[in-house]
Design a protein around this motif. Sequence first.
Motif, mmCIF file in Angstrom:
data_model
loop_
_atom_site.group_PDB
_atom_site.id
_atom_site.type_symbol
_atom_site.label_atom_id
_atom_site.label_comp_id
_atom_site.label_asym_id
_atom_site.label_seq_id
_atom_site.Cartn_x
_atom_site.Cartn_y
_atom_site.Cartn_z
ATOM 1 N N VAL A 185 -28.472 27.082 -16.995
ATOM 2 C CA VAL A 185 -28.374 25.625 -17.051
ATOM 3 C C VAL A 185 -29.071 24.811 -15.992
ATOM 4 C CG1 VAL A 185 -26.888 23.510 -17.543
ATOM 5 C CG2 VAL A 185 -26.474 25.867 -18.793
ATOM 6 N N MET A 186 -29.003 25.224 -14.708
ATOM 7 C CA MET A 186 -29.471 24.820 -13.742
ATOM 8 C C MET A 186 -31.039 25.003 -13.488
ATOM 9 S SD MET A 186 -26.597 24.452 -11.037
ATOM 10 C CE MET A 186 -27.551 23.553 -9.825
ATOM 11 N N ARG A 245 -28.014 12.671 -5.365
ATOM 12 C CA ARG A 245 -27.754 13.395 -4.107
ATOM 13 C C ARG A 245 -27.564 14.596 -4.229
ATOM 14 N NH1 ARG A 245 -22.835 10.551 -5.410
ATOM 15 N NH2 ARG A 245 -21.913 12.653 -5.125
ATOM 16 N N LYS A 246 -27.122 15.288 -5.421
ATOM 17 C CA LYS A 246 -27.148 16.827 -5.486
ATOM 18 C C LYS A 246 -28.172 17.492 -6.245
ATOM 19 C CE LYS A 246 -23.876 18.669 -4.572
ATOM 20 N NZ LYS A 246 -23.397 19.440 -3.475
ATOM 21 N N GLY A 247 -28.985 16.617 -7.036
ATOM 22 C CA GLY A 247 -30.235 17.434 -7.668
ATOM 23 C C GLY A 247 -29.557 17.852 -8.883
ATOM 24 N N PHE A 248 -28.375 17.715 -9.357
ATOM 25 C CA PHE A 248 -27.920 18.199 -10.788
ATOM 26 C C PHE A 248 -26.548 17.285 -10.920
ATOM 27 C CE2 PHE A 248 -25.771 21.014 -13.541
ATOM 28 C CZ PHE A 248 -26.823 21.251 -14.558
ATOM 29 N N PRO A 249 -26.645 16.744 -12.454
ATOM 30 C CA PRO A 249 -25.447 16.023 -12.785
ATOM 31 C C PRO A 249 -24.120 16.488 -12.603
ATOM 32 C CG PRO A 249 -26.640 16.481 -14.739
ATOM 33 C CD PRO A 249 -27.438 17.189 -13.571
ATOM 34 N N VAL A 288 -25.017 15.883 -0.212
ATOM 35 C CA VAL A 288 -26.432 16.683 0.308
ATOM 36 C C VAL A 288 -26.640 17.668 -0.865
ATOM 37 C CG1 VAL A 288 -26.206 16.206 2.759
ATOM 38 C CG2 VAL A 288 -25.518 18.431 1.410
ATOM 39 N N SER A 289 -27.883 17.788 -1.197
ATOM 40 C CA SER A 289 -28.216 18.883 -2.051
ATOM 41 C C SER A 289 -28.570 20.304 -1.651
ATOM 42 C CB SER A 289 -29.537 18.372 -2.819
ATOM 43 O OG SER A 289 -30.654 18.460 -1.902
ATOM 44 N N ALA A 290 -28.582 20.322 -0.244
ATOM 45 C CA ALA A 290 -28.662 21.665 0.391
ATOM 46 C C ALA A 290 -27.382 22.526 0.153
ATOM 47 C CB ALA A 290 -29.140 21.740 1.810
ATOM 48 N N PRO A 291 -27.512 23.967 0.209
ATOM 49 C CA PRO A 291 -26.594 24.773 0.256
ATOM 50 C C PRO A 291 -25.607 24.622 1.542
ATOM 51 C CG PRO A 291 -28.446 26.286 -0.208
ATOM 52 C CD PRO A 291 -28.632 24.622 -0.100
ATOM 53 N N VAL A 292 -24.295 24.532 1.521
ATOM 54 C CA VAL A 292 -23.406 24.370 2.552
ATOM 55 C C VAL A 292 -22.730 25.684 2.696
ATOM 56 C CG1 VAL A 292 -21.187 23.074 3.439
ATOM 57 C CG2 VAL A 292 -23.019 21.886 2.247
ATOM 58 N N ILE A 293 -22.899 26.086 4.003
ATOM 59 C CA ILE A 293 -21.993 27.404 4.233
ATOM 60 C C ILE A 293 -20.930 26.903 5.227
ATOM 61 C CG2 ILE A 293 -22.378 29.635 5.402
ATOM 62 C CD1 ILE A 293 -24.607 29.087 3.319
#
Lengths: 235, 235, 235, 235, 235, 235, 235, 235
Positions: free
Chosen positions: G112-113, G18-22, H162-167
């Motif tokens: 790390v990311m 979902r987030k692209g990072f664990p 989601v993976s996008a930045p949330v403002i």
Amino acid sequence: MPFENIGFAELDHHRALRKGFPEVILGEGKTPEQVAAIAEKLLAQGDTLLVTRVGKDCLEALKKVAPRAVYHVEARAISVDRNKVKKPGVSVVCAGTADLPVAEEAAVTAEVMGSHVEKAYDVGVAGIHRLFDKLDALRVANAIVVVAGMEGALPSVVAGLVSAPVIAVPTSAGYGASFGGLAPLLTMLNACSPGVAVVNIDNGFGAGYLAAVINRLAARPTDAQKGQQPRGGSR
Amino acid sequence: MPFENIGFAELDHHRALRKGFPEVILGEGKTPEQVAAIAEKLLAQGDTLLVTRVGKDCLEALKKVAPRAVYHVEARAISVDRNKVKKPGVSVVCAGTADLPVAEEAAVTAEVMGSHVEKAYDVGVAGIHRLFDKLDALRVANAIVVVAGMEGALPSVVAGLVSAPVIAVPTSAGYGASFGGLAPLLTMLNACSPGVAVVNIDNGFGAGYLAAVINRLAARPTDAQKGQQPRGGSR
Amino acid sequence: MPFENIGFAELDHHRALRKGFPEVILGEGKTPEQVAAIAEKLLAQGDTLLVTRVGKDCLEALKKVAPRAVYHVEARAISVDRNKVKKPGVSVVCAGTADLPVAEEAAVTAEVMGSHVEKAYDVGVAGIHRLFDKLDALRVANAIVVVAGMEGALPSVVAGLVSAPVIAVPTSAGYGASFGGLAPLLTMLNACSPGVAVVNIDNGFGAGYLAAVINRLAARPTDAQKGQQPRGGSR
Amino acid sequence: MPFENIGFAELDHHRALRKGFPEVILGEGKTPEQVAAIAEKLLAQGDTLLVTRVGKDCLEALKKVAPRAVYHVEARAISVDRNKVKKPGVSVVCAGTADLPVAEEAAVTAEVMGSHVEKAYDVGVAGIHRLFDKLDALRVANAIVVVAGMEGALPSVVAGLVSAPVIAVPTSAGYGASFGGLAPLLTMLNACSPGVAVVNIDNGFGAGYLAAVINRLAARPTDAQKGQQPRGGSR
Amino acid sequence: MPFENIGFAELDHHRALRKGFPEVILGEGKTPEQVAAIAEKLLAQGDTLLVTRVGKDCLEALKKVAPRAVYHVEARAISVDRNKVKKPGVSVVCAGTADLPVAEEAAVTAEVMGSHVEKAYDVGVAGIHRLFDKLDALRVANAIVVVAGMEGALPSVVAGLVSAPVIAVPTSAGYGASFGGLAPLLTMLNACSPGVAVVNIDNGFGAGYLAAVINRLAARPTDAQKGQQPRGGSR
Amino acid sequence: MPFENIGFAELDHHRALRKGFPEVILGEGKTPEQVAAIAEKLLAQGDTLLVTRVGKDCLEALKKVAPRAVYHVEARAISVDRNKVKKPGVSVVCAGTADLPVAEEAAVTAEVMGSHVEKAYDVGVAGIHRLFDKLDALRVANAIVVVAGMEGALPSVVAGLVSAPVIAVPTSAGYGASFGGLAPLLTMLNACSPGVAVVNIDNGFGAGYLAAVINRLAARPTDAQKGQQPRGGSR
Amino acid sequence: MPFENIGFAELDHHRALRKGFPEVILGEGKTPEQVAAIAEKLLAQGDTLLVTRVGKDCLEALKKVAPRAVYHVEARAISVDRNKVKKPGVSVVCAGTADLPVAEEAAVTAEVMGSHVEKAYDVGVAGIHRLFDKLDALRVANAIVVVAGMEGALPSVVAGLVSAPVIAVPTSAGYGASFGGLAPLLTMLNACSPGVAVVNIDNGFGAGYLAAVINRLAARPTDAQKGQQPRGGSR
Amino acid sequence: MPFENIGFAELDHHRALRKGFPEVILGEGKTPEQVAAIAEKLLAQGDTLLVTRVGKDCLEALKKVAPRAVYHVEARAISVDRNKVKKPGVSVVCAGTADLPVAEEAAVTAEVMGSHVEKAYDVGVAGIHRLFDKLDALRVANAIVVVAGMEGALPSVVAGLVSAPVIAVPTSAGYGASFGGLAPLLTMLNACSPGVAVVNIDNGFGAGYLAAVINRLAARPTDAQKGQQPRGGSR
């Protein structure tokens, strides 16, 4: 799960299934036309309607889609309520006359949700003997809403005297170090009597709703019904 | 107007004349030696001494200049008190056991200032019948200190039942939304019963001082003395 | 204990017995008709009446039930006061002209409750010599109300100079970091002079009430009476 | 109404009659000996005992008067519970592992008061699918305690999905702009889902108590019992 | 504009040109070795050094690079000061003994920056005659630092009596509703006397710095120098 | 020390002696007639007059006692200023156009008190090169008033670039988390650049007053005068 | 969606999708054994691991399940990072040395990311020329983390000079009216420069995470790579 | 660096170079004439114009200098936008209808800055299934603005999915313990989901600006463009 887009709102028709009661319309910030449009859709799927924080001018628009709508002046609410059978068991207690609109909002909400409401108003701690006079009614309730502004001490005192859950509502009635209701809010959150929970400042709706939910759950309607008959001397 | 410089402090010897009671030493933040040095100077000009917010380790240093100094464990105070005649008329009421140190600081202060103190402890609003049991004593007092933490509702309730001035002391006893005593402070400032004034959080000293000042002014010592004798049934 | 239900309020007629003074009507949020209805009931059982936080428009409605009612413009209060004998002993001090309405509310309240009030207005700490000019009158008082907004420093200064109890009233006069009176409220709660207690922001009524209660208790009326005669030079 | 003075406390034995559950001991600020003394008196009149906010060192002192006392490590509570029949119907939900002690205090309290507790822990909104997995159990509960720190969003989400009353408990778990639990407290008070009431920060006891009171009132124990059996697909 | 990177810090050597005084080291949160490393660099380019909020253990490390460094116990500061000529004109006034460390930090700072400092300590408003005794010295100052905790009333009173700028420093000395210095901070920001500006709570350094800057600007050194000679009786 | 009672106010005529400038009238909360009455008395003893926070409607009433009174629209102030010689040395800097009224109040105040004011407006940190363009003028000032709302960062930046004292004025310009000016107030109190002191939110008067006091003290008028001539390239 | 119950936690293995990072482990409040148990599960499904707010004593327990784990002293974090290719484009700027731990937490997180991090430390507004020296590097970044305590003015200044998004992190470094980081938090929320968003006080992790997410999205890696080569003079 | 003085403002023409977008006019507190004067200057140098927080009455004045100016009723903004090519990739999500004006301000801002905006309104957590229906669109966004008042829980929930930045934008919609938007502000700052940053209360402009900046940086326009075409069933 069903919901309906009417342009400016996503109506959550599924709520009645999940929550046991349809969506309630917060009137504040909506035009009479918007309120009427939402009301029409909700009434198409249910028997009751509640609009809170609404001026009387909204009633006219609403009458077109709900001719039997009633305006509650003190509570600043509009209701449509086709189900006249009410389960006893909810009490609404209020400390001062300035807290009355919030208490009435709680009472109207609980009524619309199917509870019969006993009221004990203007019984604040400055003259605590007025409260003691109402204790018999309070002791047979399934849920008690206690509304107070200023120092907000009443819910603690009530909860020390009864076994039913107390839903405490702080009000913004007061001045100075009341800071818009912060004082009674903190008072109620720090109540030393167990059995108290708190809702937002002036949130009569939330308290009435919760009281009705608890009353709906309760097994002892007969106690409260007896409470409406003459009581013996053993207390 | 006389005062004396002892290096780290300017002693205000004139205060006994202006205020009717000599300077009181706030022990917090002073070394035992500093406390003893100030105490010696004050006792050279007066009969009584009060040190507040002080550990027991300070007693030893003080004994050298004031052999009859007494340490009050609960109140965390040291007193020298050569005048044993006390005028009745001050009551100290406290809501919970956690408020006891503050209540005791108030009681010790009022005693040192010449008042006899009646105590009613652990009578919070969660079980308000405990308070009613003490009402006779409260109704003959000239000044009542009411100490409470958590929601701080007790002063309002007491002030609704008596005619004497109520000095309310919020305490930091509590947690969470007590915010270090802010909750009972606001409660007391918003008291709906007239006749309540408030001092700083945990300021037992200030409340006991004010109660003693009011009691010293009062014309009805005999009421309170009678209050210590058996009372009839007419109340 | 007697009380009377008049629909929108439970009148606490017993209060005069418990508290030594009948219920006071908080005008704010009540209609002139409601105020008049309550006033009629209270006057049926007592000699005096006080309505606070009320506009002049309320006077007309009140005149019907209380023809001798008087409106106090600065104090925004209405009083009926059939008892003209007043006991000297209360002083009301105020820091700036913006604090005047609150000071006047305190003064009217104490007067209605039977105290004669000496006033020292506009004597804030920015020009402290103005206060020193009033010290003789303050030193013979039994209770002193000190009203101040902005930084609220005046009660500390006064309490450092007199032996009577000081009832401090913070006001919302100020701007910016006054935060509606929070600044002077905190100032007064932290007063370093003993003998200060605090009431709610802008609560002139509460301060005047408490001062009158203390003055009623006090044994030294003659001092204050002498205070109204020419004083000698020994002070 | 009976109460008992044991020197440092006034025990309110009448509470079990008024409230349906005896007094609970707040361990914080009491010595093990004080706790044991109060416990002995309470157990002489009842079957159950609960001590909250207490270290394990207190257990030894308590064992002397209550040999079957049990220490709950996570909840930091001690209980004596002679009545093993529990009514199903209470769920305790918690957002993160840091909220666990508060959740456990709620669970232990509800259990001692006669409710069987279903738990759903570590189901915060950062991975909301974990919550959906527990929905069946939540939908048959009579009362749900939801415990959350940081942003405290979980009670709103839960209350949007179920019909039972939600008792929300903010915790002090978090840092920075959590301000000791103020952030989740405000979140929960502003919950947009109806059916939420809030108790003090970290007050697991208060929430568990209220949940048990509501569950005791409820008429549908069998639903929850059925809830422990396999459910069909109609949901 | 020159600056120097020493790994963990960017030294701003240009500051002495822009500001007229080199960078000051805030000791808090730095190791003795870090302080010494920065000090060595700064002393390589200037005559003076000031380290604030630093324990005495730091002195040893500093002695290696600055053998003439001096530790000021009350102020918790270290200074190197090779320039012994000081311009009179700065006064530091402090309300209570608990405010002394902050007052001393202000005094040490102003001294290192080239001002001679007159001190008036323990002259709080509870005994205001102690302040009046120091007025002659205050009236010839070019800049006055006034340090006070608790209610923080002293700067207003001082500024009402003198013409020099008053730099007010609230301190965290106090308890309860002092809220860590918030009370005196608000008091000082709301000062009714013109001529007061405020620095951060406990920021003795900032106040001493500003006083020295103003004194450096001032044209009337001779007044203050005369102030150090015997004064006549006409004031 | 002289003062004059005019019924609703005690005029402090001695202030000009103590403070070097006569009393200033805070217009807010006074009627035009009251302002005019006070103004007449003050002008009878002095050359200048300043009324702050006043609407233009007040000018007419004032013209009767002070025909040469001038209304400053942006500053919302009225002045009478018979002394036209102004000493250069004060700069007023302001971050955004919304802060302009406060900046103008500061400028008018300093002008009336005898200082010539250089202005640098709309130079906030969002486009910091606009500030750098004004640096030459700022570097020759004796005192700099910096006015900013929203985040209030400008005083820190200015104080990092100049040697003169910076008087920081937070304004209530902003919204949301500005909380009425609390945000820039805290920013300025925490300024990391030394040489900054802060006055109340929107208190342009206080800042202008203090700047003029410092400028009056200062020995370097000629620098600033030179500052008005063309400057060479050596900076 | 997969998750795994390990007794005290529900691991959200689906998060990487979902987030692209664990999931990242917040070390605070967990035992080394708990951290190691969670880490083992997470590493079984991914390449990288990050534990924040953790002491060095946790490293040993972690080494057993992750032998290549590295402890970052300043950042108080542990990482396992098997992927050495880093995309340039993230800058971390910090105002003072006291803000360094938070800045390092941001930097370690972003590394790390998958982002390469340029650092500009100790460039606060008290000496703003130090910031200008770093502008070239900042102008080629895709995302800039700006860390500041005390008055927190740096993000506004930076955002006024660059086009990249600025993630502002207030820190609790400061004292007095910093109120634990409230001051810089409000400053940053009120930033007058567009392009600033704020995370929680001391939340270096959140800022580094967001910067890396933005950098991962960005199309201009080459700009930043060029940024590491010598730049021409046209800027 | 160029800027232009037009009397009441310093226009920062260089901003378009530094920031990639010209200055935006905050309408609040400016007259229509002032807005038009600034707009004329800005349009002389650029293609687009944005005025925020402005009433419709301003449109007329603006039409004279910008005939194609458009008024956005909900957003209370005026725009001139000559560039019709928009890059997809920004989503604006909003919790309730009361948050709509802020959401619209964000959307208009992002559009004017060159982004195409997808909207998902009235999807608050009280009926969270409405949000899930929009997830596909959210998962292809490059930046997501989430607007919520009351408890402000929505950004956390969205960021967990989601993976996008949330403002996150807190709004002042709410009452009581919302404290003008403080409640959702704190909620969002404490979000437990990583990838959230927060702007000021009601600052739709700031959020839309930041989202557009991030979208401009992003490499994946095609995903979102595909998002505008009919989507298959595989999601």
